[in-house]
Enzyme design. Sequence first.
Site, PDB file in Angstrom:
ATOM      1  N   ARG A  69       2.216  -4.084  13.377  1.00 38.57           N
ATOM      2  CA  ARG A  69       2.425  -4.986  12.229  1.00 38.57           C
ATOM      3  C   ARG A  69       3.888  -5.036  11.813  1.00 38.57           C
ATOM      4  O   ARG A  69       4.408  -6.081  11.421  1.00 38.57           O
ATOM      5  CB  ARG A  69       1.522  -4.544  11.080  1.00 38.57           C
ATOM      6  CG  ARG A  69       0.079  -4.807  11.465  1.00 38.57           C
ATOM      7  CD  ARG A  69      -0.930  -4.829  10.392  1.00 38.57           C
ATOM      8  NE  ARG A  69      -0.437  -5.315   9.139  1.00 38.57           N
ATOM      9  CZ  ARG A  69      -0.634  -4.638   8.006  1.00 38.57           C
ATOM     10  NH1 ARG A  69      -1.252  -3.467   8.036  1.00 38.57           N
ATOM     11  NH2 ARG A  69      -0.229  -5.125   6.861  1.00 38.57           N
ATOM     12  N   ASN A 104       0.921  -6.882  -0.638  1.00 34.66           N
ATOM     13  CA  ASN A 104       1.574  -6.948   0.676  1.00 34.66           C
ATOM     14  C   ASN A 104       2.558  -5.800   0.855  1.00 34.66           C
ATOM     15  O   ASN A 104       3.106  -5.280  -0.119  1.00 34.66           O
ATOM     16  CB  ASN A 104       2.305  -8.298   0.825  1.00 34.66           C
ATOM     17  CG  ASN A 104       1.344  -9.468   0.740  1.00 34.66           C
ATOM     18  OD1 ASN A 104       0.139  -9.316   0.944  1.00 34.66           O
ATOM     19  ND2 ASN A 104       1.860 -10.631   0.405  1.00 34.66           N
ATOM     20  N   HIS A 121       0.083  -1.516  -2.780  1.00 35.41           N
ATOM     21  CA  HIS A 121      -0.444  -0.840  -1.587  1.00 35.41           C
ATOM     22  C   HIS A 121       0.667  -0.284  -0.707  1.00 35.41           C
ATOM     23  O   HIS A 121       0.454  -0.072   0.474  1.00 35.41           O
ATOM     24  CB  HIS A 121      -1.297  -1.830  -0.772  1.00 35.41           C
ATOM     25  CG  HIS A 121      -2.553  -2.252  -1.479  1.00 35.41           C
ATOM     26  ND1 HIS A 121      -3.262  -3.379  -1.133  1.00 35.41           N
ATOM     27  CD2 HIS A 121      -3.206  -1.725  -2.533  1.00 35.41           C
ATOM     28  CE1 HIS A 121      -4.318  -3.499  -1.926  1.00 35.41           C
ATOM     29  NE2 HIS A 121      -4.300  -2.507  -2.795  1.00 35.41           N
ATOM     30  N   CYS A 148      10.198  15.077   8.780  1.00 31.83           N
ATOM     31  CA  CYS A 148      10.465  14.761   7.366  1.00 31.83           C
ATOM     32  C   CYS A 148      11.876  15.243   7.023  1.00 31.83           C
ATOM     33  O   CYS A 148      12.196  16.434   7.189  1.00 31.83           O
ATOM     34  CB  CYS A 148       9.446  15.460   6.462  1.00 31.83           C
ATOM     35  SG  CYS A 148       9.840  15.316   4.705  1.00 31.83           S
ATOM     36  N   CYS A 151      11.330  18.090   3.950  1.00 26.20           N
ATOM     37  CA  CYS A 151      10.744  19.434   4.147  1.00 26.20           C
ATOM     38  C   CYS A 151      10.693  19.857   5.610  1.00 26.20           C
ATOM     39  O   CYS A 151      10.265  20.974   5.922  1.00 26.20           O
ATOM     40  CB  CYS A 151       9.323  19.468   3.552  1.00 26.20           C
ATOM     41  SG  CYS A 151       8.108  18.548   4.520  1.00 26.20           S
ATOM     42  N   GLY A 189      -2.756 -16.244  -2.968  1.00 20.22           N
ATOM     43  CA  GLY A 189      -3.030 -15.900  -1.569  1.00 20.22           C
ATOM     44  C   GLY A 189      -3.736 -14.584  -1.369  1.00 20.22           C
ATOM     45  O   GLY A 189      -3.343 -13.778  -0.521  1.00 20.22           O
TER      46      GLY A 189
HETATM   47  C1  BV8 Z   1      -9.385   3.083  -4.013  1.00 25.16           C
HETATM   48  C2  BV8 Z   1      -2.782  -1.140   3.249  1.00 25.16           C
HETATM   49  C3  BV8 Z   1     -10.091   5.020  -5.140  1.00 25.16           C
HETATM   50  C4  BV8 Z   1      -1.433  -1.614   3.637  1.00 25.16           C
HETATM   51  C5  BV8 Z   1      -4.690  -2.099   2.135  1.00 25.16           C
HETATM   52  C6  BV8 Z   1     -15.439  -1.239  -5.316  1.00 25.16           C
HETATM   53  C7  BV8 Z   1     -16.362  -1.958  -4.588  1.00 25.16           C
HETATM   54  C8  BV8 Z   1     -16.360  -1.878  -3.199  1.00 25.16           C
HETATM   55  C9  BV8 Z   1     -15.432  -1.092  -2.510  1.00 25.16           C
HETATM   56  C10 BV8 Z   1     -14.518  -0.393  -3.244  1.00 25.16           C
HETATM   57  C11 BV8 Z   1     -14.525  -0.455  -4.640  1.00 25.16           C
HETATM   58  N1  BV8 Z   1     -13.499   0.333  -5.084  1.00 25.16           N
HETATM   59  C12 BV8 Z   1     -12.865   0.885  -4.021  1.00 25.16           C
HETATM   60  C13 BV8 Z   1     -13.456   0.469  -2.886  1.00 25.16           C
HETATM   61  C14 BV8 Z   1     -13.070   0.868  -1.535  1.00 25.16           C
HETATM   62  C15 BV8 Z   1     -11.903   0.065  -0.997  1.00 25.16           C
HETATM   63  C16 BV8 Z   1     -12.232  -1.398  -0.877  1.00 25.16           C
HETATM   64  O1  BV8 Z   1     -11.802  -2.197  -1.704  1.00 25.16           O
HETATM   65  N2  BV8 Z   1     -12.958  -1.733   0.175  1.00 25.16           N
HETATM   66  C17 BV8 Z   1     -13.229  -3.120   0.465  1.00 25.16           C
HETATM   67  C18 BV8 Z   1     -13.187  -3.337   1.986  1.00 25.16           C
HETATM   68  C19 BV8 Z   1     -14.582  -3.488  -0.107  1.00 25.16           C
HETATM   69  N3  BV8 Z   1     -10.709   0.226  -1.807  1.00 25.16           N
HETATM   70  C20 BV8 Z   1      -9.927   1.291  -1.598  1.00 25.16           C
HETATM   71  O2  BV8 Z   1     -10.164   2.150  -0.796  1.00 25.16           O
HETATM   72  C21 BV8 Z   1      -8.678   1.369  -2.470  1.00 25.16           C
HETATM   73  N4  BV8 Z   1      -8.610   2.690  -2.998  1.00 25.16           N
HETATM   74  O3  BV8 Z   1     -10.142   2.372  -4.597  1.00 25.16           O
HETATM   75  O4  BV8 Z   1      -9.190   4.390  -4.273  1.00 25.16           O
HETATM   76  C22 BV8 Z   1      -9.724   6.447  -5.214  1.00 25.16           C
HETATM   77  C23 BV8 Z   1     -10.105   7.153  -6.329  1.00 25.16           C
HETATM   78  C24 BV8 Z   1      -9.775   8.486  -6.414  1.00 25.16           C
HETATM   79  C25 BV8 Z   1      -9.067   9.089  -5.375  1.00 25.16           C
HETATM   80  C26 BV8 Z   1      -8.687   8.371  -4.262  1.00 25.16           C
HETATM   81  C27 BV8 Z   1      -9.020   7.052  -4.163  1.00 25.16           C
HETATM   82  C28 BV8 Z   1      -7.426   1.152  -1.632  1.00 25.16           C
HETATM   83  C29 BV8 Z   1      -7.314  -0.286  -1.215  1.00 25.16           C
HETATM   84  C30 BV8 Z   1      -6.001  -0.499  -0.443  1.00 25.16           C
HETATM   85  C31 BV8 Z   1      -6.278  -0.587   1.023  1.00 25.16           C
HETATM   86  N5  BV8 Z   1      -5.060  -0.897   1.760  1.00 25.16           N
HETATM   87  N6  BV8 Z   1      -3.572  -2.266   2.819  1.00 25.16           N
HETATM   88  C32 BV8 Z   1      -1.533  -2.616   4.729  1.00 25.16           C
HETATM   89  O5  BV8 Z   1      -2.046  -2.261   5.799  1.00 25.16           O
HETATM   90  O6  BV8 Z   1      -1.077  -3.752   4.514  1.00 25.16           O
HETATM   91  S1  BV8 Z   1      -5.647  -3.419   1.725  1.00 25.16           S
HETATM   92  C33 BV8 Z   1      -5.212  -4.826   2.553  1.00 25.16           C
HETATM   93  O7  BV8 Z   1      -6.076  -5.841   2.020  1.00 25.16           O
HETATM   94  C34 BV8 Z   1      -3.814  -5.330   2.291  1.00 25.16           C
HETATM   95  O8  BV8 Z   1      -3.094  -4.638   1.301  1.00 25.16           O
HETATM   96  C35 BV8 Z   1      -4.092  -6.753   1.806  1.00 25.16           C
HETATM   97  O9  BV8 Z   1      -3.107  -7.294   1.072  1.00 25.16           O
HETATM   98  C36 BV8 Z   1      -5.326  -6.498   1.028  1.00 25.16           C
HETATM   99  C37 BV8 Z   1      -6.116  -7.602   0.452  1.00 25.16           C
HETATM  100  O10 BV8 Z   1      -6.232  -8.606   1.394  1.00 25.16           O
HETATM  101  P1  BV8 Z   1      -5.549 -10.013   1.047  1.00 25.16           P
HETATM  102  O11 BV8 Z   1      -4.125  -9.768   0.719  1.00 25.16           O
HETATM  103  O12 BV8 Z   1      -6.341 -10.708   0.015  1.00 25.16           O
HETATM  104  O13 BV8 Z   1      -5.593 -10.724   2.442  1.00 25.16           O
HETATM  105  P2  BV8 Z   1      -6.815 -11.514   3.075  1.00 25.16           P
HETATM  106  O14 BV8 Z   1      -6.465 -11.791   4.499  1.00 25.16           O
HETATM  107  O15 BV8 Z   1      -8.095 -10.831   2.739  1.00 25.16           O
HETATM  108  O16 BV8 Z   1      -6.826 -12.901   2.269  1.00 25.16           O
HETATM  109  C38 BV8 Z   1      -5.755 -13.793   2.389  1.00 25.16           C
HETATM  110  C39 BV8 Z   1      -6.020 -14.921   1.408  1.00 25.16           C
HETATM  111  O17 BV8 Z   1      -4.922 -15.833   1.466  1.00 25.16           O
HETATM  112  C40 BV8 Z   1      -7.265 -15.709   1.727  1.00 25.16           C
HETATM  113  O18 BV8 Z   1      -7.978 -15.976   0.541  1.00 25.16           O
HETATM  114  C41 BV8 Z   1      -6.729 -17.010   2.353  1.00 25.16           C
HETATM  115  O19 BV8 Z   1      -7.567 -18.112   2.065  1.00 25.16           O
HETATM  116  C42 BV8 Z   1      -5.426 -17.146   1.623  1.00 25.16           C
HETATM  117  N7  BV8 Z   1      -4.371 -17.878   2.336  1.00 25.16           N
HETATM  118  C43 BV8 Z   1      -4.105 -17.859   3.659  1.00 25.16           C
HETATM  119  N8  BV8 Z   1      -3.027 -18.620   3.905  1.00 25.16           N
HETATM  120  C44 BV8 Z   1      -2.601 -19.112   2.702  1.00 25.16           C
HETATM  121  C45 BV8 Z   1      -3.462 -18.632   1.701  1.00 25.16           C
HETATM  122  N9  BV8 Z   1      -3.309 -18.939   0.395  1.00 25.16           N
HETATM  123  C46 BV8 Z   1      -2.285 -19.749   0.066  1.00 25.16           C
HETATM  124  N10 BV8 Z   1      -1.405 -20.242   0.966  1.00 25.16           N
HETATM  125  C47 BV8 Z   1      -1.534 -19.949   2.282  1.00 25.16           C
HETATM  126  N11 BV8 Z   1      -0.670 -20.455   3.158  1.00 25.16           N
END
Ligand code: BV8
Length: 241
Positions: A69, A104, A121, A148, A151, A189
Amino acid sequence: MNIDFGRLIINDSRPLVFILSGAGLSAESGIPTFRGKHGLWKNLYPSEIASDTALKERPEDVFEFYNFRIAKAVDCLPNAAHTSIAQFQQAVKDYCDVVHVTQNVDNLNELAGSPSVFHLHGDFQSSLCSQCKNTFPRLGLYKKNNVCPVCGASGYSVRPNVVLFGEMPYGLDWITSYLKKVCVFMSVGTSGAVYPAANFVLDTEAAIRINFDIETGKRRNARFTHEITGPCSQTLPPVLE
Ligand code: BV8
């Protein structure tokens, strides 16, 4: 309460605009989104490979995923949507605070001249040491023998400074408190597929809640007051100018 948000001091007595962005903001710059047709990597979903479990069990694959990436993002440039956010932040800075929280990990907002952007994130520009928890500028791609500089830990200790699934996103404490004070909330987005960011539009008490997406009308559980459909490089600038 004032909070030092990077280079932006947020002041309770001024209007506050909150922008939450996702992969769609950078799609037109050439960075693939997560859940579009490019959303799979080696037939794995982000939540499978970008997870704390995967980092423990198969760190070499997680490193390869991020190196892949990073290589894709390295030549990408900001598009008109990044520029319009940066210019908006500068234009209103004497009378309004603009908080831009991005999911992002690219640096296109910074390249577009944004005075402040918060990476919920994490980001590609820095690394994190799993041992001492310090972060530092990323030097090259990720490999097992990175050391690192703080450390001296090596092996897979020096990892991408990103929030993996199962890890706590950055800044949640002040973000959730500020969402109560926000007057305008803009989502740009993002599919709303990832939590807790997906809940921000539900947590905010902003009177105006706008969703900018190329395909709107699909976030049934969100409470947007306006949906603006189209590529954000075309839909966002006229609204922010
Ligand atoms: C946590 C890492 C707790 C970096 C990423 C509740 C319910 C269900 C599940 C959960 C919940 N709470 C927590 C969870 C678990 C989990 C989660 O959400 N799971 C999902 C799959 C259901 N969440 C977590 O684990 C989070 N942590 O809650 O911790 C905790 C408590 C105590 C102790 C410890 C922990 C952590 C979440 C972070 C994960 N890391 N990324 C990287 O690799 O980049 S997430 C990843 O998805 C990216 O960051 C990304 O940005 C993010 C979201 O995706 P989008 O940005 O929305 O991208 P996507 O492709 O989905 O959509 C793009 C959109 O753009 C679309 O709508 C499309 O139509 C639109 N589009 C496209 N082109 C255009 C456009 N719009 C306009 N113009 C265009 N040209």
